[in-house]
Enzyme design. Structure first.
Site, mmCIF file in Angstrom:
data_model
loop_
_atom_site.group_PDB
_atom_site.id
_atom_site.type_symbol
_atom_site.label_atom_id
_atom_site.label_comp_id
_atom_site.label_asym_id
_atom_site.label_seq_id
_atom_site.Cartn_x
_atom_site.Cartn_y
_atom_site.Cartn_z
ATOM 1 N N GLU A 2 0.904 -0.844 0.511
ATOM 2 C CA GLU A 2 -0.129 0.031 -0.328
ATOM 3 C C GLU A 2 0.929 1.339 -0.076
ATOM 4 O O GLU A 2 0.218 2.027 0.794
ATOM 5 C CB GLU A 2 -0.927 0.106 1.492
ATOM 6 C CG GLU A 2 -2.579 -1.549 1.250
ATOM 7 C CD GLU A 2 -2.732 -1.177 1.704
ATOM 8 O OE1 GLU A 2 -3.256 -0.273 3.184
ATOM 9 O OE2 GLU A 2 -4.528 -1.439 1.789
ATOM 10 N N GLU A 49 -6.491 -8.264 -0.824
ATOM 11 C CA GLU A 49 -6.938 -7.392 0.640
ATOM 12 C C GLU A 49 -8.251 -7.900 0.918
ATOM 13 O O GLU A 49 -9.190 -7.543 0.285
ATOM 14 C CB GLU A 49 -6.348 -6.815 1.683
ATOM 15 C CG GLU A 49 -4.482 -6.972 1.732
ATOM 16 C CD GLU A 49 -4.073 -6.420 3.303
ATOM 17 O OE1 GLU A 49 -5.022 -5.377 3.673
ATOM 18 O OE2 GLU A 49 -3.000 -5.956 2.140
HETATM 19 C C1 GLA Z 1 -4.272 -2.453 5.059
HETATM 20 C C2 GLA Z 1 -2.389 -3.155 5.409
HETATM 21 C C3 GLA Z 1 -2.121 -4.587 5.989
HETATM 22 C C4 GLA Z 1 -3.406 -4.027 7.011
HETATM 23 C C5 GLA Z 1 -4.572 -3.888 6.467
HETATM 24 C C6 GLA Z 1 -5.959 -4.170 7.627
HETATM 25 O O1 GLA Z 1 -4.749 -3.026 4.126
HETATM 26 O O2 GLA Z 1 -2.091 -2.813 3.475
HETATM 27 O O3 GLA Z 1 -1.344 -4.680 5.965
HETATM 28 O O4 GLA Z 1 -2.987 -2.777 7.471
HETATM 29 O O5 GLA Z 1 -5.353 -2.680 5.727
HETATM 30 O O6 GLA Z 1 -7.373 -3.492 7.589
#
Ligand code: GLA
Ligand code: ZN
Length: 729
Positions: A196, A348
């Site tokens: 991210e 995710e």
């Molecule tokens: C983001 C991050 C993860 C985690 C999630 C929690 O997507 O990439 O590492 O912190 O949020 O929702």
């Protein structure tokens, strides 16, 4: 504070199906490049030779090295959960290189071997999302400097400088070793670069790089001063070194800073990707993007990402949760469209709760399955989670996971995940199929930034999100929703992407007009396309300078056949309404409330379809159509306050143009249908998003329930949060 933004059977079909693609296309697509056209019949799977939807997620064995049994249990449980792919080592730098130059890959060898032995695949991560402590201490330059000039302390993640040569060298070093060591490992499925990406740094290195980027973009200081209109408030620059994006009331400069932050982040990612691509050209590299996160233009990552991937955390709670789904679908369509229909990765999502939500409500029975199948229906070839197992400590110990602290397979969440895993195993034939819309919705990050940086034409609504881009994104979704409701597939493209594969292009609030876009719009319409433009279009150029000669500017006045003389900004609950003209060509009747914007328009060449009801501009045009060549341009001069206008308008366009729907059936409220095609097969994803049972009358023809392995009756009973995957036979 850590970044917690946001803020969303057929078996037996073997490799032969995508090998049937033209050879050149296979080669390009296998390397992950954007396919040349939308005619690709079926794309290759994410992992070469592995024709399955990927199911799994972030796994952090690096947090459990003190308890090897947990890791062994995980491998067994992963198979029980019907999982097959995991992102590994995302934040593991201090476990991989505990001291500078001392690498401890042995534990990762065991993890990768364990995955391979169990038939599981790894998206091996590069660990640059969080740096080790020794690095922050020895090389302070790797630590970001914030907007106030403070160098950030080590703690937290995603707080490194994207320019620092030391940080780039250190990431390159560890990435090269990972590539060398695991490039041929049988578990390796692809590369998950960093995590991210977000944020910006104001250190001297970054500011220096920014100034260099500005020189390349503007050439001379004189041209830069002109582009930024620096005579305003005596802001003229005499030296490149005077330029600092933190202290300027010049929106052109801020816009360039927004662009530079994306540029520098992509450049940082390229530095990471290079050794990985060199070692494993056949495997994908990607990074997990944050949906419509405003801070980075995700589309600029399409060159460095073989597949686009995003992390989806929608707020779907309560009996009205289905109303949030069009916004979620919009983002799925956005990520699929970034690479012209190439299936994307849902990297995710939470299998249950999201700990950073104010109110982390539980997913109701059926909701998780539905959320994953919705993503797949829009073109995802995966359903991945954050996270596989809850850690015992740290910031995310209460975040949902497949394996709870309790540890067994007896949990509702585990059972949901495992049963979905079994179902995904029946959807191999969906892999590589795609969505082929005739409608495109234009959404540009450049427009969002421009609206944010401009003081006016009015302010955004109170909440952060709408304040930021003055409701641009909300407006895009308002124009997308009516198609979604009717089961009309939509690509979400940017204004610089080709229009010619579509029949209808809807481009709301093209406030910033990028070079060449007006000409391409004209060519599209002349050739028979239908274009919808709205209020606040063609207002300024790429530098941020207002387009003179009447709005919509930059060639759009000619194209639309209207001149916008003034923009009225409305207080809440205005009396103003859009009144459809009797006998208008779209066959629309009645009147509709508006909010916020009413432009005072002259129909210079266009035909008036609707006009204003009230105030001193009563009777003036507010919806027009202009015929250009063999196509048409609609111009909507006011912001409709209710869905009813959008519904009626979109429905008329769909009917008028004969645009195909995913399913020719009356869809009850809260029922949505997506369609994926390829390999000579057609799959329909039918969702009842409501918490109550509904029924859907299918059109004539034969449909099979792919997951149940049987034909379905003409009237399909849809349980609460029920999703069916149908194949049209
Ligand atoms: C983001 C991050 C993860 C985690 C999630 C929690 O997507 O990439 O590492 O912190 O949020 O929702
Ligand atoms: Zn920096």
């Amino acid at each position: 504070m850590p970044v917690r933004r946001r803020r969303f059977m057929q078996t037996g079909l073997g490799a032969a199906s995508w090998l049937a693609l033209p050879g050149a296309l296979v080669a390009r697509a296998a390397a992950g490049a954007t396919p040349a056209s939308s005619t690709a019949d079926r794309y290759p799977p994410l992992v070469p030779g592995y024709a399955h939807l990927l199911h799994g997620g972030d796994w952090n064995p690096d947090q459990w090295l003190h308890e090897p049994q947990v890791i062994a249990d995980d491998l067994r449980l992963m198979r029980e959960a019907g999982c097959n792919a995991f992102s590994v080592g995302i934040f593991a730098w201090s476990q991989l290189e505990p001291q500078e130059g001392r690498y401890t890959f042995e534990w990762l060898d065991g993890v990768m071997d364990g995955l391979a032995k169990n038939g599981l695949r790894a998206f091996l991560a590069t660990p640059s999302g969080a740096k080790p402590r020794w690095m922050s201490e020895r090389y302070p330059e790797v630590r970001r400097i914030d907007g106030t000039g403070r160098r950030l302390p080590h703690g937290d993640r995603h707080n490194h400088c994207f320019t620092s040569p030391v940080y780039r060298e250190k990431t390159r070093a560890i990435d090269s070793r990972l590539a060398e060591r695991y490039g041929k490992h049988p578990a390796l499925a692809g590369w998950h670069i960093s995590n991210e990406f977000n944020g910006s740094c104001y250190c001297e290195l970054c500011l220096g790089a920014f100034r260099g980027w500005l020189r390349a973009r503007h050439g001379t200081l004189e041209r830069l001063n002109q582009a930024y209109w620096t005579a305003f408030w005596s802001q003229a620059f005499q030296d490149w070194d005077q330029i600092d994006p933190r202290e300027s009331p010049l929106d052109g400069l801020m816009l360039d800073w927004d662009r530079f932050v994306t540029h520098q982040t992509v450049d940082f990612m390229k530095n990471e990707a290079a050794p990985l691509k060199a070692a494993t050209p056949h495997l994908l590299v990607t990074t997990n993007m944050m949906g419509t996160f405003t801070g980075l233009d995700s589309r600029r990552f399409t060159d460095v990402c073989d597949r686009m991937a995003w992390d989806s955390y929608p707020h779907l709670h309560g009996t009205e949760s289905w109303k949030q789904v069009p916004g979620l679908s919009f983002v799925h369509d956005l990520y699929r469209s970034m690479k012209g229909g190439l299936p994307f990765i849902l990297m995710e999502s939470t299998p249950s709760q999201t700990n950073w939500f104010h109110t982390p409500s539980l997913k109701r029975p059926g909701q998780h399955r539905q959320e994953m199948l919705l993503a797949i229906g829009h073109g995802a070839d995966s359903a991945m989670y954050f996270q596989w197992r809850k850690g015992q400590g740290g910031f995310e110990k209460f975040h949902g996971a497949v394996i709870d602290h309790e540890g067994s397979t007896n949990s509702r969440v585990f059972k949901d995940v495992a049963s979905l895993g079994a179902e995904l195993g029946k959807l191999d034939a969906v892999v590589g199929t795609t969505v082929r819309p005739e409608v495109a919705l234009v959404h540009d990050w450049e427009i969002r930034w421009a609206l944010h940086r401009a003081q006016g034409p009015r302010q955004g609504r109170g909440d952060w999100f709408n304040w930021f881009d003055k409701e641009y994104l909300t407006t895009c979704v308002d124009h997308y929703r009516p198609f979604w409701k009717r089961g009309v597939p939509v690509d979400v493209i940017e204004s610089t992407q080709p229009f010619d594969r579509y029949r209808l292009v809807v481009a709301p609030m093209v406030f910033l007009l990028q070079p060449g876009v007006a000409d391409r719009m004209r060519a599209f319409v002349t050739g028979g396309g239908t274009l919808v433009l709205t209020y606040l279009s063609g207002v300024q150029d790429q530098a941020g300078l207002v387009l003179r000669g009447g709005w919509p500017g930059g060639g759009l006045r000619e194209l639309t056949g209207v001149w916008v003389e003034e923009i009225d900004s409305l207080y809440p609950n205005p009396a103003q309404r859009i009144v459809m003209k009797a006998g208008n060509a779209l066959g629309l009747a009645g009147d509709h409330p508006v909010r916020e914007y009413c432009e005072l328009v002259h129909a210079e060449k266009a035909t008036v379809l609707a006009s204003y009801a009230n105030d001193f501009y009563a009777g003036r045009p507010c919806l027009t159509v202009n015929t250009v060549g063999s196509g048409r341009v609609y111009y909507l001069a006011a912001r409709p306050a209710e869905e009813a206008f959008h519904d009626a308008f979109a429905q008329a366009l769909v009917r008028d143009l004969g645009i195909a729907r995913n399913l020719d059936a009356a869809l009850p409220e809260g029922v949505t249908v997506q369609k994926r095609e390829g390999g000579g097969r057609t799959f329909l994803f039918v969702h009842n998003l409501k918490a109550v049972e509904q029924a859907l009358d299918l059109p004539r023809g034969r449909f099979a329930d792919v997951l149940a392995g049987k034909d379905v009756p003409g009237r399909l009973a849809l349980p609460a949060y029920g999703t069916f995957v149908l194949e049209r036979l």
